[in-house]
Design a protein around this motif. Structure first.
Motif, PDB file in Angstrom:
ATOM      1  N   MET A 241       8.173  -0.456  -6.239  1.00  0.00           N
ATOM      2  CA  MET A 241       8.087   0.246  -4.961  1.00  0.00           C
ATOM      3  C   MET A 241       9.082  -0.325  -3.949  1.00  0.00           C
ATOM      4  O   MET A 241       9.747   0.420  -3.221  1.00  0.00           O
ATOM      5  CB  MET A 241       6.673   0.165  -4.403  1.00  0.00           C
ATOM      6  CG  MET A 241       5.635   0.977  -5.153  1.00  0.00           C
ATOM      7  SD  MET A 241       5.991   2.762  -5.269  1.00  0.00           S
ATOM      8  CE  MET A 241       6.102   3.232  -3.541  1.00  0.00           C
ATOM      9  N   LEU A 242       9.178  -1.643  -3.904  1.00  0.00           N
ATOM     10  CA  LEU A 242      10.117  -2.273  -2.973  1.00  0.00           C
ATOM     11  C   LEU A 242      11.559  -1.978  -3.363  1.00  0.00           C
ATOM     12  O   LEU A 242      12.413  -1.729  -2.498  1.00  0.00           O
ATOM     13  CB  LEU A 242       9.869  -3.785  -2.948  1.00  0.00           C
ATOM     14  CG  LEU A 242       8.547  -4.213  -2.298  1.00  0.00           C
ATOM     15  CD1 LEU A 242       8.218  -5.659  -2.657  1.00  0.00           C
ATOM     16  CD2 LEU A 242       8.591  -4.026  -0.792  1.00  0.00           C
ATOM     17  N   ALA A 243      11.832  -1.959  -4.665  1.00  0.00           N
ATOM     18  CA  ALA A 243      13.189  -1.666  -5.127  1.00  0.00           C
ATOM     19  C   ALA A 243      13.575  -0.229  -4.814  1.00  0.00           C
ATOM     20  O   ALA A 243      14.708   0.041  -4.391  1.00  0.00           O
ATOM     21  CB  ALA A 243      13.300  -1.935  -6.621  1.00  0.00           C
TER      22      ALA A 243
ATOM     23  N   ARG B  80       8.069   6.557  -8.649  1.00  0.00           N
ATOM     24  CA  ARG B  80       9.206   7.482  -8.509  1.00  0.00           C
ATOM     25  C   ARG B  80       8.864   8.675  -7.614  1.00  0.00           C
ATOM     26  O   ARG B  80       9.761   9.422  -7.229  1.00  0.00           O
ATOM     27  CB  ARG B  80       9.657   7.968  -9.886  1.00  0.00           C
ATOM     28  CG  ARG B  80      10.282   6.871 -10.741  1.00  0.00           C
ATOM     29  CD  ARG B  80      10.751   7.415 -12.065  1.00  0.00           C
ATOM     30  NE  ARG B  80       9.626   7.911 -12.860  1.00  0.00           N
ATOM     31  CZ  ARG B  80       9.752   8.681 -13.943  1.00  0.00           C
ATOM     32  NH1 ARG B  80      10.962   9.045 -14.357  1.00  0.00           N
ATOM     33  NH2 ARG B  80       8.687   9.063 -14.614  1.00  0.00           N
ATOM     34  N   ARG B  81       7.572   8.843  -7.286  1.00  0.00           N
ATOM     35  CA  ARG B  81       7.141   9.987  -6.485  1.00  0.00           C
ATOM     36  C   ARG B  81       6.577   9.582  -5.134  1.00  0.00           C
ATOM     37  O   ARG B  81       6.875  10.195  -4.103  1.00  0.00           O
ATOM     38  CB  ARG B  81       6.079  10.761  -7.258  1.00  0.00           C
ATOM     39  CG  ARG B  81       5.456  11.943  -6.513  1.00  0.00           C
ATOM     40  CD  ARG B  81       4.172  12.399  -7.193  1.00  0.00           C
ATOM     41  NE  ARG B  81       3.127  11.368  -7.114  1.00  0.00           N
ATOM     42  CZ  ARG B  81       2.073  11.311  -7.940  1.00  0.00           C
ATOM     43  NH1 ARG B  81       1.931  12.195  -8.916  1.00  0.00           N
ATOM     44  NH2 ARG B  81       1.172  10.353  -7.794  1.00  0.00           N
ATOM     45  N   ASP B  82       5.739   8.569  -5.132  1.00  0.00           N
ATOM     46  CA  ASP B  82       4.961   8.228  -3.946  1.00  0.00           C
ATOM     47  C   ASP B  82       5.687   7.217  -3.077  1.00  0.00           C
ATOM     48  O   ASP B  82       6.421   6.367  -3.568  1.00  0.00           O
ATOM     49  CB  ASP B  82       3.592   7.679  -4.365  1.00  0.00           C
ATOM     50  CG  ASP B  82       2.802   8.721  -5.146  1.00  0.00           C
ATOM     51  OD1 ASP B  82       2.772   9.880  -4.709  1.00  0.00           O
ATOM     52  OD2 ASP B  82       2.235   8.372  -6.209  1.00  0.00           O
ATOM     53  N   ARG B  83       5.454   7.300  -1.785  1.00  0.00           N
ATOM     54  CA  ARG B  83       6.208   6.451  -0.866  1.00  0.00           C
ATOM     55  C   ARG B  83       5.445   5.191  -0.465  1.00  0.00           C
ATOM     56  O   ARG B  83       4.220   5.133  -0.498  1.00  0.00           O
ATOM     57  CB  ARG B  83       6.619   7.230   0.383  1.00  0.00           C
ATOM     58  CG  ARG B  83       5.505   7.583   1.362  1.00  0.00           C
ATOM     59  CD  ARG B  83       6.082   8.289   2.582  1.00  0.00           C
ATOM     60  NE  ARG B  83       5.064   8.688   3.544  1.00  0.00           N
ATOM     61  CZ  ARG B  83       4.671   7.942   4.566  1.00  0.00           C
ATOM     62  NH1 ARG B  83       5.212   6.738   4.745  1.00  0.00           N
ATOM     63  NH2 ARG B  83       3.748   8.367   5.405  1.00  0.00           N
ATOM     64  N   LEU B  84       6.211   4.201  -0.096  1.00  0.00           N
ATOM     65  CA  LEU B  84       5.694   2.938   0.397  1.00  0.00           C
ATOM     66  C   LEU B  84       5.258   3.102   1.850  1.00  0.00           C
ATOM     67  O   LEU B  84       5.983   3.675   2.665  1.00  0.00           O
ATOM     68  CB  LEU B  84       6.792   1.876   0.292  1.00  0.00           C
ATOM     69  CG  LEU B  84       6.497   0.463   0.779  1.00  0.00           C
ATOM     70  CD1 LEU B  84       5.381  -0.172  -0.033  1.00  0.00           C
ATOM     71  CD2 LEU B  84       7.763  -0.377   0.699  1.00  0.00           C
ATOM     72  N   CYS B  85       4.066   2.592   2.175  1.00  0.00           N
ATOM     73  CA  CYS B  85       3.530   2.735   3.531  1.00  0.00           C
ATOM     74  C   CYS B  85       3.346   1.410   4.256  1.00  0.00           C
ATOM     75  O   CYS B  85       3.511   1.342   5.475  1.00  0.00           O
ATOM     76  CB  CYS B  85       2.181   3.454   3.490  1.00  0.00           C
ATOM     77  SG  CYS B  85       2.221   5.099   2.778  1.00  0.00           S
TER      78      CYS B  85
ATOM     79  N   GLU C 118       0.868  -1.178   0.000  1.00  0.00           N
ATOM     80  CA  GLU C 118       0.000   0.000   0.000  1.00  0.00           C
ATOM     81  C   GLU C 118       0.902   1.224   0.000  1.00  0.00           C
ATOM     82  O   GLU C 118       1.916   1.255   0.710  1.00  0.00           O
ATOM     83  CB  GLU C 118      -0.932   0.016   1.216  1.00  0.00           C
ATOM     84  CG  GLU C 118      -1.791  -1.230   1.383  1.00  0.00           C
ATOM     85  CD  GLU C 118      -2.702  -1.519   0.206  1.00  0.00           C
ATOM     86  OE1 GLU C 118      -3.038  -0.568  -0.542  1.00  0.00           O
ATOM     87  OE2 GLU C 118      -3.093  -2.685   0.027  1.00  0.00           O
ATOM     88  N   THR C 119       0.539   2.217  -0.790  1.00  0.00           N
ATOM     89  CA  THR C 119       1.397   3.373  -0.996  1.00  0.00           C
ATOM     90  C   THR C 119       0.588   4.666  -0.937  1.00  0.00           C
ATOM     91  O   THR C 119      -0.640   4.640  -0.875  1.00  0.00           O
ATOM     92  CB  THR C 119       2.094   3.274  -2.367  1.00  0.00           C
ATOM     93  OG1 THR C 119       1.091   3.346  -3.397  1.00  0.00           O
ATOM     94  CG2 THR C 119       2.857   1.956  -2.504  1.00  0.00           C
TER      95      THR C 119
END
Length: 203
Positions: free
Chosen positions: A85-87, A32-37, A25-26
């Motif tokens: 996202m994980l990378a 490239r912009r949004d963060r992993l939550c 979930e992000t």
């Protein structure tokens, strides 16, 4: 079934077996912009293990070790996004991987509905998507959010088994495996700016 919530990393000694279902979930859909939550994981035993990721990402040695382990197959639905996202967050390209969305597109050519909810309906599972667009960056996640997040991984092993059967029946298992093997590279291209609008495979 139970949801187990952790902060920053999986606990020491947790063994999720040779095939681990993973979802994320992000804050948005631009890797490239949004963060992993939040990262959800399941071994297929009916339990979900959820790792909450803070804005200031901390080391996650147990999680990253599993992502990089060649003996553990990482099972996704739309793995292209989750792998990216994980990378971006941890510097690890998950491999080897299996993706139920790609498998669906290869064998369910009678429809354009390849979302997880539609696929699970075919095996008799109904999940709610009401929390999909909620605030995953909140410090305290609600029980409804955790239940929603867990539902995205709890049934992936059953779905994989169904889709594997269809891939083998249609003679497309080898093709699917080649697509899965390419997914980490596809995710890397996304992170480097070669997304759909700059697809290097287009004319």
């Amino acid at each position: 079934m139970a949801n187990h919530l952790y902060q920053h990393d999986l606990p020491d000694g947790l063994d999720l077996g040779p095939v681990v279902a993973i979802d994320t979930e992000t804050m948005g859909l631009e890797p490239r912009r949004d963060r992993l939550c939040l990262i959800q994981l399941s071994s297929g035993d009916g339990n979900a293990h959820l790792v909450q990721v803070s804005r200031e990402v901390r080391p996650a040695p147990n999680l990253t070790r599993m992502l990089a382990d060649p003996a553990v197959e990482k099972l996704f639905h739309f793995g292209r996004f989750d792998i990216a996202m994980l990378a971006r967050t941890y510097g690890i390209l998950a491999s080897p991987v299996w993706c139920t969305k790609i498998a669906s597109k290869l064998v369910r050519t009678f429809t354009d509905r390849h979302g997880l909810k539609y696929l699970l309906n075919e095996i008799g599972v109904d999940i709610s998507k009401h929390q999909q667009t909620s605030d995953w960056g909140a410090a305290q996640l609600t029980e409804a959010q955790l239940d929603y997040a867990a539902s995205d991984v709890l049934y992936l092993h059953r779905l994989k088994a169904e889709l594997e059967g269809r891939l083998m029946r249609e003679g497309r298992m080898a093709l699917a495996r080649s697509c899965f093997d390419f997914l980490p590279v596809r995710a890397q291209l996304d992170l480097m700016g070669w997304g759909d609008e700059a697809d290097i495979f287009r004319h």
